[in-house]
Design a protein around this motif. Sequence first.
Motif, PDB file in Angstrom:
ATOM      1  N   VAL A  38       0.842  -1.196   0.000  1.00 42.71           N
ATOM      2  CA  VAL A  38       0.000   0.000   0.000  1.00 42.71           C
ATOM      3  C   VAL A  38       0.879   1.250   0.000  1.00 42.71           C
ATOM      4  N   GLN A  39       1.912   1.245   0.824  1.00 40.53           N
ATOM      5  CA  GLN A  39       2.815   2.388   0.879  1.00 40.53           C
ATOM      6  C   GLN A  39       3.481   2.608  -0.487  1.00 40.53           C
ATOM      7  N   ASP A  40       3.964   1.538  -1.085  1.00 37.58           N
ATOM      8  CA  ASP A  40       4.588   1.649  -2.408  1.00 37.58           C
ATOM      9  C   ASP A  40       3.584   2.123  -3.456  1.00 37.58           C
ATOM     10  N   THR A  41       2.345   1.657  -3.331  1.00 36.90           N
ATOM     11  CA  THR A  41       1.295   2.082  -4.263  1.00 36.90           C
ATOM     12  C   THR A  41       1.069   3.587  -4.164  1.00 36.90           C
ATOM     13  N   LEU A  42       0.956   4.079  -2.939  1.00 34.58           N
ATOM     14  CA  LEU A  42       0.721   5.512  -2.751  1.00 34.58           C
ATOM     15  C   LEU A  42       1.908   6.344  -3.229  1.00 34.58           C
ATOM     16  N   LEU A  43       3.113   5.863  -2.960  1.00 35.36           N
ATOM     17  CA  LEU A  43       4.304   6.581  -3.432  1.00 35.36           C
ATOM     18  C   LEU A  43       4.343   6.627  -4.954  1.00 35.36           C
ATOM     19  N   ARG A  44       4.053   5.503  -5.579  1.00 35.59           N
ATOM     20  CA  ARG A  44       4.057   5.454  -7.040  1.00 35.59           C
ATOM     21  C   ARG A  44       2.933   6.330  -7.602  1.00 35.59           C
ATOM     22  N   ALA A  45       1.774   6.314  -6.947  1.00 30.48           N
ATOM     23  CA  ALA A  45       0.658   7.147  -7.411  1.00 30.48           C
ATOM     24  C   ALA A  45       1.021   8.627  -7.316  1.00 30.48           C
ATOM     25  N   LEU A  46       1.620   9.026  -6.209  1.00 36.22           N
ATOM     26  CA  LEU A  46       2.008  10.429  -6.056  1.00 36.22           C
ATOM     27  C   LEU A  46       3.063  10.824  -7.081  1.00 36.22           C
ATOM     28  N   ALA A  47       4.007   9.938  -7.330  1.00 38.24           N
ATOM     29  CA  ALA A  47       5.061  10.231  -8.297  1.00 38.24           C
ATOM     30  C   ALA A  47       4.518  10.321  -9.718  1.00 38.24           C
ATOM     31  N   ASN A  48       3.404   9.643  -9.973  1.00 39.44           N
ATOM     32  CA  ASN A  48       2.829   9.610 -11.318  1.00 39.44           C
ATOM     33  C   ASN A  48       1.469  10.294 -11.385  1.00 39.44           C
ATOM     34  N   LEU A  49       1.225  11.185 -10.466  1.00 45.63           N
ATOM     35  CA  LEU A  49      -0.067  11.866 -10.397  1.00 45.63           C
ATOM     36  C   LEU A  49      -0.392  12.601 -11.698  1.00 45.63           C
ATOM     37  N   HIS A  50       0.630  13.043 -12.404  1.00 44.45           N
ATOM     38  CA  HIS A  50       0.420  13.733 -13.669  1.00 44.45           C
ATOM     39  C   HIS A  50      -0.192  12.799 -14.723  1.00 44.45           C
ATOM     40  N   ARG A  51      -0.108  11.485 -14.511  1.00 41.38           N
ATOM     41  CA  ARG A  51      -0.678  10.520 -15.446  1.00 41.38           C
ATOM     42  C   ARG A  51      -2.137  10.195 -15.138  1.00 41.38           C
ATOM     43  N   PHE A  52      -2.593  10.549 -13.931  1.00 39.23           N
ATOM     44  CA  PHE A  52      -3.985  10.288 -13.569  1.00 39.23           C
ATOM     45  C   PHE A  52      -4.883  11.280 -14.300  1.00 39.23           C
ATOM     46  N   GLU A  53      -5.939  10.759 -14.899  1.00 38.58           N
ATOM     47  CA  GLU A  53      -6.875  11.597 -15.636  1.00 38.58           C
ATOM     48  C   GLU A  53      -8.033  11.984 -14.718  1.00 38.58           C
ATOM     49  N   PRO A  54      -8.120  13.266 -14.340  1.00 32.90           N
ATOM     50  CA  PRO A  54      -9.231  13.712 -13.493  1.00 32.90           C
ATOM     51  C   PRO A  54     -10.574  13.325 -14.119  1.00 32.90           C
ATOM     52  N   GLY A  55     -11.485  12.903 -13.273  1.00 28.33           N
ATOM     53  CA  GLY A  55     -12.799  12.474 -13.743  1.00 28.33           C
ATOM     54  C   GLY A  55     -12.896  10.969 -13.932  1.00 28.33           C
ATOM     55  N   THR A  56     -11.736  10.279 -13.919  1.00 29.57           N
ATOM     56  CA  THR A  56     -11.770   8.818 -14.006  1.00 29.57           C
ATOM     57  C   THR A  56     -11.759   8.255 -12.586  1.00 29.57           C
ATOM     58  N   ASN A  57     -11.874   6.966 -12.470  1.00 28.63           N
ATOM     59  CA  ASN A  57     -11.986   6.303 -11.176  1.00 28.63           C
ATOM     60  C   ASN A  57     -10.620   6.194 -10.502  1.00 28.63           C
ATOM     61  N   LEU A  58     -10.414   7.010  -9.472  1.00 26.07           N
ATOM     62  CA  LEU A  58      -9.144   7.017  -8.741  1.00 26.07           C
ATOM     63  C   LEU A  58      -8.874   5.660  -8.091  1.00 26.07           C
ATOM     64  N   ASN A  59      -9.916   5.051  -7.502  1.00 24.62           N
ATOM     65  CA  ASN A  59      -9.722   3.756  -6.843  1.00 24.62           C
ATOM     66  C   ASN A  59      -9.281   2.685  -7.832  1.00 24.62           C
ATOM     67  N   ALA A  60      -9.873   2.665  -9.006  1.00 31.48           N
ATOM     68  CA  ALA A  60      -9.474   1.682 -10.016  1.00 31.48           C
ATOM     69  C   ALA A  60      -8.019   1.901 -10.414  1.00 31.48           C
ATOM     70  N   TRP A  61      -7.610   3.149 -10.547  1.00 30.59           N
ATOM     71  CA  TRP A  61      -6.225   3.474 -10.899  1.00 30.59           C
ATOM     72  C   TRP A  61      -5.279   2.985  -9.801  1.00 30.59           C
ATOM     73  N   LEU A  62      -5.641   3.251  -8.537  1.00 27.29           N
ATOM     74  CA  LEU A  62      -4.802   2.834  -7.410  1.00 27.29           C
ATOM     75  C   LEU A  62      -4.741   1.307  -7.300  1.00 27.29           C
ATOM     76  N   PHE A  63      -5.884   0.640  -7.482  1.00 27.64           N
ATOM     77  CA  PHE A  63      -5.904  -0.823  -7.409  1.00 27.64           C
ATOM     78  C   PHE A  63      -5.066  -1.433  -8.528  1.00 27.64           C
ATOM     79  N   THR A  64      -5.075  -0.806  -9.691  1.00 31.73           N
ATOM     80  CA  THR A  64      -4.251  -1.293 -10.801  1.00 31.73           C
ATOM     81  C   THR A  64      -2.775  -1.162 -10.453  1.00 31.73           C
ATOM     82  N   ILE A  65      -2.392  -0.036  -9.873  1.00 30.56           N
ATOM     83  CA  ILE A  65      -0.996   0.152  -9.454  1.00 30.56           C
ATOM     84  C   ILE A  65      -0.616  -0.906  -8.432  1.00 30.56           C
TER      85      ILE A  65
END
Length: 181
Positions: A38-65
Amino acid sequence: MTPEPDPELREALLAAVPSLRAFAISLSGQVDRADDLVQDTLLRALANLHRFEPGTNLNAWLFTILRNLFHSEYRKRRREVEDPDGSYAGRLKVQPDQGSHLDFEDFRSALAKLPPDQREALLLVGASGFSYEEAAHICGCAVGTIKSRVNRARFRLASLLNVEDIEDLGPDSMTRAALQG
């Protein structure tokens, strides 16, 4: 250093932690390892936040990571000593003395006997509350494949746990969610 996300996104990330942790525990079977995932997931998500598309499902993106991290870690750990039947781990723990704990252990044991793809689909849909479409996106397969995997997993779990009808299910909502169609 990664810039701080906006407060709304930060809250959404924090709100996802319990679900991510539950999924990570289900995948890894170890609380410490799950917390690291979980910690690694959050770190990777924060480092790649520019790749997250606002309006899409954040949880699905995090679960995929998280799922991708787990599988990458699994490939790296293949050389470690395995304990496929859990006999070594079973000797390291104290057996619970309450019935619900025993029921949960029976459920975990039965869940571990499912093929990985069925277990993953069941956990995403039955335990984590993702739709079939979201689970299919996370797993990178067709919706029909996820539906089939969930159905086969539920049938196999019911068989392993000797569940013949709804009355055989315990009061545990997670067990009910996993086995009910």
